[in-house]
Write an enzyme that holds these catalytic residues in place. Sequence first.
Site, PDB file in Angstrom:
ATOM      1  N   ASP A   8      -5.402  -7.121   5.738  1.00 30.54           N
ATOM      2  CA  ASP A   8      -6.610  -6.463   5.234  1.00 30.54           C
ATOM      3  C   ASP A   8      -7.615  -7.513   4.763  1.00 30.54           C
ATOM      4  O   ASP A   8      -8.806  -7.481   5.100  1.00 30.54           O
ATOM      5  CB  ASP A   8      -6.202  -5.541   4.064  1.00 30.54           C
ATOM      6  CG  ASP A   8      -7.266  -4.518   3.736  1.00 30.54           C
ATOM      7  OD1 ASP A   8      -8.329  -4.523   4.387  1.00 30.54           O
ATOM      8  OD2 ASP A   8      -7.038  -3.718   2.807  1.00 30.54           O
ATOM      9  N   TYR A  63       0.818  -1.210   0.000  1.00 29.11           N
ATOM     10  CA  TYR A  63       0.000   0.000   0.000  1.00 29.11           C
ATOM     11  C   TYR A  63       0.858   1.269   0.000  1.00 29.11           C
ATOM     12  O   TYR A  63       0.394   2.335  -0.397  1.00 29.11           O
ATOM     13  CB  TYR A  63      -0.937   0.036   1.218  1.00 29.11           C
ATOM     14  CG  TYR A  63      -2.006  -1.040   1.225  1.00 29.11           C
ATOM     15  CD1 TYR A  63      -1.960  -2.104   0.346  1.00 29.11           C
ATOM     16  CD2 TYR A  63      -3.062  -0.993   2.119  1.00 29.11           C
ATOM     17  CE1 TYR A  63      -2.922  -3.095   0.356  1.00 29.11           C
ATOM     18  CE2 TYR A  63      -4.035  -1.981   2.133  1.00 29.11           C
ATOM     19  CZ  TYR A  63      -3.953  -3.023   1.252  1.00 29.11           C
ATOM     20  OH  TYR A  63      -4.914  -4.012   1.270  1.00 29.11           O
ATOM     21  N   ASP A 105      -2.239 -18.534   2.351  1.00 23.75           N
ATOM     22  CA  ASP A 105      -3.304 -19.329   1.731  1.00 23.75           C
ATOM     23  C   ASP A 105      -3.835 -20.364   2.704  1.00 23.75           C
ATOM     24  O   ASP A 105      -5.041 -20.589   2.830  1.00 23.75           O
ATOM     25  CB  ASP A 105      -2.845 -19.966   0.413  1.00 23.75           C
ATOM     26  CG  ASP A 105      -1.370 -20.319   0.388  1.00 23.75           C
ATOM     27  OD1 ASP A 105      -0.686 -20.072   1.401  1.00 23.75           O
ATOM     28  OD2 ASP A 105      -0.888 -20.854  -0.627  1.00 23.75           O
ATOM     29  N   ASP A 121     -11.328  -9.299   6.915  1.00 21.35           N
ATOM     30  CA  ASP A 121     -12.693  -9.315   6.365  1.00 21.35           C
ATOM     31  C   ASP A 121     -13.240 -10.743   6.391  1.00 21.35           C
ATOM     32  O   ASP A 121     -14.401 -10.965   6.707  1.00 21.35           O
ATOM     33  CB  ASP A 121     -12.724  -8.792   4.916  1.00 21.35           C
ATOM     34  CG  ASP A 121     -13.050  -7.300   4.860  1.00 21.35           C
ATOM     35  OD1 ASP A 121     -12.643  -6.581   5.798  1.00 21.35           O
ATOM     36  OD2 ASP A 121     -13.693  -6.846   3.901  1.00 21.35           O
ATOM     37  N   LYS A 136       3.946 -15.335   2.903  1.00 21.05           N
ATOM     38  CA  LYS A 136       3.960 -16.154   1.685  1.00 21.05           C
ATOM     39  C   LYS A 136       5.441 -16.389   1.379  1.00 21.05           C
ATOM     40  O   LYS A 136       5.960 -15.994   0.324  1.00 21.05           O
ATOM     41  CB  LYS A 136       3.227 -15.372   0.575  1.00 21.05           C
ATOM     42  CG  LYS A 136       2.994 -16.145  -0.691  1.00 21.05           C
ATOM     43  CD  LYS A 136       1.906 -17.199  -0.584  1.00 21.05           C
ATOM     44  CE  LYS A 136       1.793 -18.000  -1.875  1.00 21.05           C
ATOM     45  NZ  LYS A 136       1.090 -19.273  -1.705  1.00 21.05           N
TER      46      LYS A 136
END
Length: 354
Positions: free
Chosen positions: A242, A140, A218, A246, A185
């Site tokens: 982020d 970001y 994942d 959710d 990751k």
Amino acid sequence: MKAHIAVLPGDGIGPEVIAEGLRVLRAVAARFGHDFELTEAPFGGVAIDLHGDGLPPATLDLCRKADGVLLGAIGGPKWGPSAPVRPEAALLRLRAELGVYANLRPVKVMPALRDASSIKPEVLDGVDLLFVRELTGGLYFGRKSREADRAVDECAYTVGEIERVTRVAGRLARGRRGHITQVDKSNVLETSRLWREVTTRLVRDEFPDVTLEHMLVDSTAMHLIRRPRDFDVILTENLFGDILTDEASMLAGSLGMLPSAAIGDGRRGLYEPIHGSAPDIAGKGIANPCGTLLSAALLLRHSLGLDNEAAAIEAAVAGAITQGARTADLATAGTTPLTTREMGDAVLAALSGG
Ligand code: NAD
């Protein structure tokens, strides 16, 4: 106690949920004998319309001087991806200006809401986890470039950025069940390999009483809905946090239930529900204000040190829900959902013991 709280209602449902937050903060001040000065200022799309700037200097100045900042939500179709000035950029700038680099997102499943989730109730029992998401680095904030047929978002992290947020996770894990799951990751990303190295060293040296495991993002996405109660503190970089938060909101029944706190080295923080401005329901008076009320509780606890007052709000929200209060996002078939205002009334009634 005298405290100054900057209030940024923002866009869409932001002003609707913040109105309930203000009522609850005023009620807490009256009940516990505090003097909260609550000052509102334009921020996000509304500030772009008024001043051509999502974070006008007067708003930034107010936030810098306040003991804590309570934010509703920002953004909306009016200031979409092709708009010259975007509200989301103002939020990233505010976080950076306030130096808040750790985003705390607690996810607790209230027993009364077991049936509001799309996940099987038996999977939800006992879920109590805390995301610590790095907030001012990664994709970001990296360099961006755009050509006609190519776009680049750079993902960069420094050792210092990883260390400081890992310390926050370590301190919080100590006050909980003492376990951190660090998400990355690392099988493909160099930044993720740096995260593994730094967190392993820091937790070993500074938090020997805390256990640390590493998990690929994942696989975390899968385990979060398969065995969520096994997680305690989940430490992630910016983008993964982020997305995963959710997903985790579905454990709690609705995006509208979850609060967040963004903190840095000092006491001041930025507190907001994790949801956005929800343009699809804005102006209808049906948004769930609970995420905002619980964010106000986090503000009282982290920025003002008012633990009892924070706990009183949390108990009032849980009490109202247990009594059956439900906004549309939580309501099951056959029940009449409450409006935003009525949900605020139910929490205020629970707060005053009514
Ligand atoms: P959103 O969180 O606004 O809404 C997603 C869905 O959840 C919608 O169906 C919405 O109606 C529902 N929802 C959200 N909050 C709710 C609440 N309190 N009560 C009941 N239902 C609720 O996400 P989106 O639609 O992807 O984004 C809308 C805008 O919000 C975009 O402009 C986005 O950039 C912005 N946004 C802002 C923030 C922020 O202010 N921190 C965070 C996320 C998205």
